[in-house]
Motif scaffolding. Structure first.
Motif, PDB file in Angstrom:
ATOM      1  N   ARG A  21       0.843  -1.204   0.000  1.00  0.00           N
ATOM      2  CA  ARG A  21       0.000   0.000   0.000  1.00  0.00           C
ATOM      3  C   ARG A  21       0.874   1.248   0.000  1.00  0.00           C
ATOM      4  NH1 ARG A  21      -4.464  -3.029   3.334  1.00  0.00           N
ATOM      5  NH2 ARG A  21      -5.729  -3.613   1.544  1.00  0.00           N
ATOM      6  N   GLY A  22       2.006   1.159   0.707  1.00  0.00           N
ATOM      7  CA  GLY A  22       2.951   2.274   0.699  1.00  0.00           C
ATOM      8  C   GLY A  22       3.489   2.542  -0.694  1.00  0.00           C
ATOM      9  N   SER A  23       3.703   1.469  -1.452  1.00  0.00           N
ATOM     10  CA  SER A  23       4.283   1.671  -2.780  1.00  0.00           C
ATOM     11  C   SER A  23       3.275   2.316  -3.727  1.00  0.00           C
ATOM     12  CB  SER A  23       4.826   0.368  -3.344  1.00  0.00           C
ATOM     13  OG  SER A  23       3.780  -0.446  -3.811  1.00  0.00           O
ATOM     14  N   VAL A  24       1.979   2.180  -3.419  1.00  0.00           N
ATOM     15  CA  VAL A  24       0.964   2.905  -4.194  1.00  0.00           C
ATOM     16  C   VAL A  24       1.103   4.395  -3.924  1.00  0.00           C
ATOM     17  CG1 VAL A  24      -1.503   3.311  -4.479  1.00  0.00           C
ATOM     18  CG2 VAL A  24      -0.638   0.985  -4.320  1.00  0.00           C
ATOM     19  N   ALA A  25       1.339   4.752  -2.671  1.00  0.00           N
ATOM     20  CA  ALA A  25       1.557   6.157  -2.328  1.00  0.00           C
ATOM     21  C   ALA A  25       2.811   6.683  -3.028  1.00  0.00           C
ATOM     22  CB  ALA A  25       1.679   6.332  -0.820  1.00  0.00           C
ATOM     23  N   CYS A  26       3.873   5.859  -3.036  1.00  0.00           N
ATOM     24  CA  CYS A  26       5.115   6.221  -3.736  1.00  0.00           C
ATOM     25  C   CYS A  26       4.897   6.467  -5.218  1.00  0.00           C
ATOM     26  CB  CYS A  26       6.133   5.085  -3.672  1.00  0.00           C
ATOM     27  SG  CYS A  26       7.104   5.080  -2.206  1.00  0.00           S
ATOM     28  N   ALA A  27       4.049   5.630  -5.815  1.00  0.00           N
ATOM     29  CA  ALA A  27       3.852   5.698  -7.265  1.00  0.00           C
ATOM     30  C   ALA A  27       3.390   7.082  -7.676  1.00  0.00           C
ATOM     31  CB  ALA A  27       2.847   4.646  -7.729  1.00  0.00           C
ATOM     32  N   ALA A  28       2.727   7.794  -6.739  1.00  0.00           N
ATOM     33  CA  ALA A  28       2.220   9.127  -7.029  1.00  0.00           C
ATOM     34  C   ALA A  28       3.341  10.073  -7.415  1.00  0.00           C
ATOM     35  CB  ALA A  28       1.482   9.670  -5.816  1.00  0.00           C
ATOM     36  N   THR A  29       4.521   9.835  -6.866  1.00  0.00           N
ATOM     37  CA  THR A  29       5.594  10.805  -7.050  1.00  0.00           C
ATOM     38  C   THR A  29       6.745  10.246  -7.872  1.00  0.00           C
ATOM     39  OG1 THR A  29       6.513  10.061  -4.957  1.00  0.00           O
ATOM     40  CG2 THR A  29       5.108  12.004  -4.875  1.00  0.00           C
ATOM     41  N   SER A  30       6.538   9.088  -8.502  1.00  0.00           N
ATOM     42  CA  SER A  30       7.651   8.505  -9.245  1.00  0.00           C
ATOM     43  C   SER A  30       7.217   8.187 -10.674  1.00  0.00           C
ATOM     44  CB  SER A  30       8.124   7.226  -8.553  1.00  0.00           C
ATOM     45  OG  SER A  30       7.119   6.242  -8.644  1.00  0.00           O
ATOM     46  N   GLU A  31       8.200   8.039 -11.511  1.00  0.00           N
ATOM     47  CA  GLU A  31       7.947   7.686 -12.904  1.00  0.00           C
ATOM     48  C   GLU A  31       8.106   6.180 -13.069  1.00  0.00           C
ATOM     49  OE1 GLU A  31       7.435   9.558 -15.877  1.00  0.00           O
ATOM     50  OE2 GLU A  31       6.826  11.103 -14.440  1.00  0.00           O
ATOM     51  N   GLY A  32       7.126   5.555 -13.691  1.00  0.00           N
ATOM     52  CA  GLY A  32       7.285   4.153 -14.048  1.00  0.00           C
ATOM     53  C   GLY A  32       7.223   3.230 -12.854  1.00  0.00           C
ATOM     54  N   PRO A  33       7.427   1.948 -13.089  1.00  0.00           N
ATOM     55  CA  PRO A  33       7.275   0.974 -12.020  1.00  0.00           C
ATOM     56  C   PRO A  33       8.372   1.117 -10.971  1.00  0.00           C
ATOM     57  CG  PRO A  33       8.118  -0.087 -13.998  1.00  0.00           C
ATOM     58  CD  PRO A  33       7.830   1.338 -14.365  1.00  0.00           C
ATOM     59  N   SER A  34       8.061   0.758  -9.744  1.00  0.00           N
ATOM     60  CA  SER A  34       9.054   0.760  -8.677  1.00  0.00           C
ATOM     61  C   SER A  34      10.051  -0.361  -8.950  1.00  0.00           C
ATOM     62  CB  SER A  34       8.360   0.498  -7.357  1.00  0.00           C
ATOM     63  OG  SER A  34       7.796  -0.796  -7.380  1.00  0.00           O
ATOM     64  N   PRO A  35      11.247  -0.280  -8.348  1.00  0.00           N
ATOM     65  CA  PRO A  35      12.232  -1.362  -8.516  1.00  0.00           C
ATOM     66  C   PRO A  35      11.637  -2.707  -8.100  1.00  0.00           C
ATOM     67  CG  PRO A  35      13.220   0.509  -7.359  1.00  0.00           C
ATOM     68  CD  PRO A  35      11.767   0.826  -7.521  1.00  0.00           C
ATOM     69  N   ARG A  36      10.811  -2.695  -7.041  1.00  0.00           N
ATOM     70  CA  ARG A  36      10.214  -3.923  -6.557  1.00  0.00           C
ATOM     71  C   ARG A  36       9.304  -4.545  -7.607  1.00  0.00           C
ATOM     72  NH1 ARG A  36       5.573  -4.477  -5.738  1.00  0.00           N
ATOM     73  NH2 ARG A  36       5.246  -2.256  -5.806  1.00  0.00           N
ATOM     74  N   MET A  37       8.413  -3.691  -8.188  1.00  0.00           N
ATOM     75  CA  MET A  37       7.498  -4.206  -9.197  1.00  0.00           C
ATOM     76  C   MET A  37       8.275  -4.638 -10.434  1.00  0.00           C
ATOM     77  SD  MET A  37       4.429  -4.973  -9.958  1.00  0.00           S
ATOM     78  CE  MET A  37       3.182  -4.103  -8.996  1.00  0.00           C
ATOM     79  N   ALA A  38       9.309  -3.881 -10.788  1.00  0.00           N
ATOM     80  CA  ALA A  38      10.116  -4.241 -11.956  1.00  0.00           C
ATOM     81  C   ALA A  38      10.783  -5.596 -11.751  1.00  0.00           C
ATOM     82  CB  ALA A  38      11.162  -3.157 -12.219  1.00  0.00           C
ATOM     83  N   ALA A  39      11.212  -5.878 -10.524  1.00  0.00           N
ATOM     84  CA  ALA A  39      11.847  -7.168 -10.244  1.00  0.00           C
ATOM     85  C   ALA A  39      10.834  -8.298 -10.397  1.00  0.00           C
ATOM     86  CB  ALA A  39      12.436  -7.166  -8.830  1.00  0.00           C
ATOM     87  N   ARG A  40       9.595  -8.041  -9.955  1.00  0.00           N
ATOM     88  CA  ARG A  40       8.597  -9.092 -10.082  1.00  0.00           C
ATOM     89  C   ARG A  40       8.200  -9.303 -11.560  1.00  0.00           C
ATOM     90  NH1 ARG A  40       6.939 -11.826  -5.766  1.00  0.00           N
ATOM     91  NH2 ARG A  40       7.652 -10.347  -4.234  1.00  0.00           N
ATOM     92  N   GLU A  41       8.157  -8.213 -12.300  1.00  0.00           N
ATOM     93  CA  GLU A  41       7.924  -8.324 -13.744  1.00  0.00           C
ATOM     94  C   GLU A  41       9.026  -9.126 -14.415  1.00  0.00           C
ATOM     95  OE1 GLU A  41       5.904  -3.996 -14.698  1.00  0.00           O
ATOM     96  OE2 GLU A  41       7.204  -4.918 -16.211  1.00  0.00           O
ATOM     97  N   SER A  42      10.280  -8.887 -13.982  1.00  0.00           N
ATOM     98  CA  SER A  42      11.388  -9.559 -14.673  1.00  0.00           C
ATOM     99  C   SER A  42      11.369 -11.054 -14.358  1.00  0.00           C
ATOM    100  CB  SER A  42      12.725  -8.906 -14.337  1.00  0.00           C
ATOM    101  OG  SER A  42      13.296  -9.498 -13.204  1.00  0.00           O
ATOM    102  N   GLN A  43      10.800 -11.432 -13.200  1.00  0.00           N
ATOM    103  CA  GLN A  43      10.626 -12.863 -12.929  1.00  0.00           C
ATOM    104  C   GLN A  43       9.652 -13.487 -13.925  1.00  0.00           C
ATOM    105  OE1 GLN A  43       9.649 -13.753  -8.818  1.00  0.00           O
ATOM    106  NE2 GLN A  43      11.788 -14.338  -8.662  1.00  0.00           N
TER     107      GLN A  43
END
Lengths: 199, 199
Positions: B117-139
């Motif tokens: 839920r915190g990373s949803v709040a983060c997404a508001a102020t960042s461009e593109g997927p978070s490193p965490r989400m990108a890692a899960r995508e790369s899996q």
């Protein structure tokens, strides 16, 4: 249930019959809260700040909404729930495409996005879907019911929520990639092609 | 890219080579932050509270992470990113099912859910997927690449993100309905049945 009855409206405590002043206070508080959320994010919403912006006594706001989480939930329901009847274009594909475009139009504005992110915070402390999400689900249920009435093949509600609503919302929530109507139509095409079945 | 290289690791500013003390501070700060997030939600995370809980000087935390949003992003990447290599069961269906079970195991704990839920709040102020989400995508990308190497039919990455990852995450994020491995396997079955195609 009529398609434009907001689902979950009956979950809230019965309100006293609202006079003009009460309704004006409510609208002033909702507008102030929506502005503050759009400016600073739902997590910074506070009752004193909302009361000051709305020009009402903080006690009034506390008495009516209890705390910031209760107010956030009510503002979100009021501002993000669909107020229009579900699209009725005559085809399942047309209805789903129009629903997706309407939904994107609501959740991708600065205020809409802040409210949507706020509702994720709300979800932490609530059971089941928010009234706002329930209202959007009931629109999809109405679209599927229209298709069934016409005798048209259609997906189930579960499939429609998982393969149209979920990717649309997640892309917007996590800021993953452009969420536009072309993307929404790809989701609609896939859903209709693979899951539309006769009753 | 090797499947267990965390995507986005190279986005962060180059760290000085970490000595033992520096690594211990980092671990203490991450543990303190994760505890506070699990207790009070990501939106209440503050650097002074983290520093007090971790027993380090607030100045150290400010110097290293800048602000609570920067710390939240780094903690989330550290705690929610998959640390294991992607599942390799020999079949696409088995790999996706194991991936979904692993993912649910991480994001449905109290700490994992608060961080998500915190990373949803983060997404508001960042461009593109978070490193965490990108890692899960790369899996998921690695799982699809394994299927392609075996010559097995497989869906595209876009389809896998939209029709497996998105509904799984949205159900958990919005507290919509039980998100368990039986549900995840329904998503995997649908994905493989409708979208697995030869290269």
């Amino acid at each position: 249930m009529s398609p434009d009855t907001p689902v979950g409206a009956d979950e809230r405590p019965p309100a006293r019959r609202e006079g003009g002043r009460s309704a004006r206070v409510r609208e002033a508080v909702f507008s102030a809260a929506a502005e503050l959320i759009a400016e600073g994010g739902a997590e910074r919403l506070s009752i004193p700040a909302v009361a000051a912006r709305a020009g009402v006594n903080p006690t009034t706001v506390y008495r009516r909404w209890g705390d910031a989480a209760g107010l956030l939930r009510d503002v979100t329901a009021n501002r993000l729930a669909p107020h229009d009847p579900p699209p009725d274009t005559g085809t399942l594909r047309g209805d789903l495409s129009a629903w997706a475009a309407q939904t994107l139009g609501t959740i991708t504005t600065t205020e809409g996005l802040a409210l949507l992110r706020g509702s994720v915070a709300c979800a932490a402390t609530s059971e089941g879907p928010s009234p706002r999400m329930a209202a959007r689900e009931s629109q999809l249920a109405a679209i599927l019911a229209h298709a069934a009435e016409r005798g048209d093949p259609h997906p189930t509600l579960r499939q429609t929520l998982d393969y149209l609503l979920a990717p649309l919302y997640l892309r917007v929530l996590l800021n993953l990639a452009p969420a536009d109507t072309a993307y929404a139509d790809t989701l609609v095409d896939d859903l209709v092609r693979h899951y539309a079945k006769p009753d």
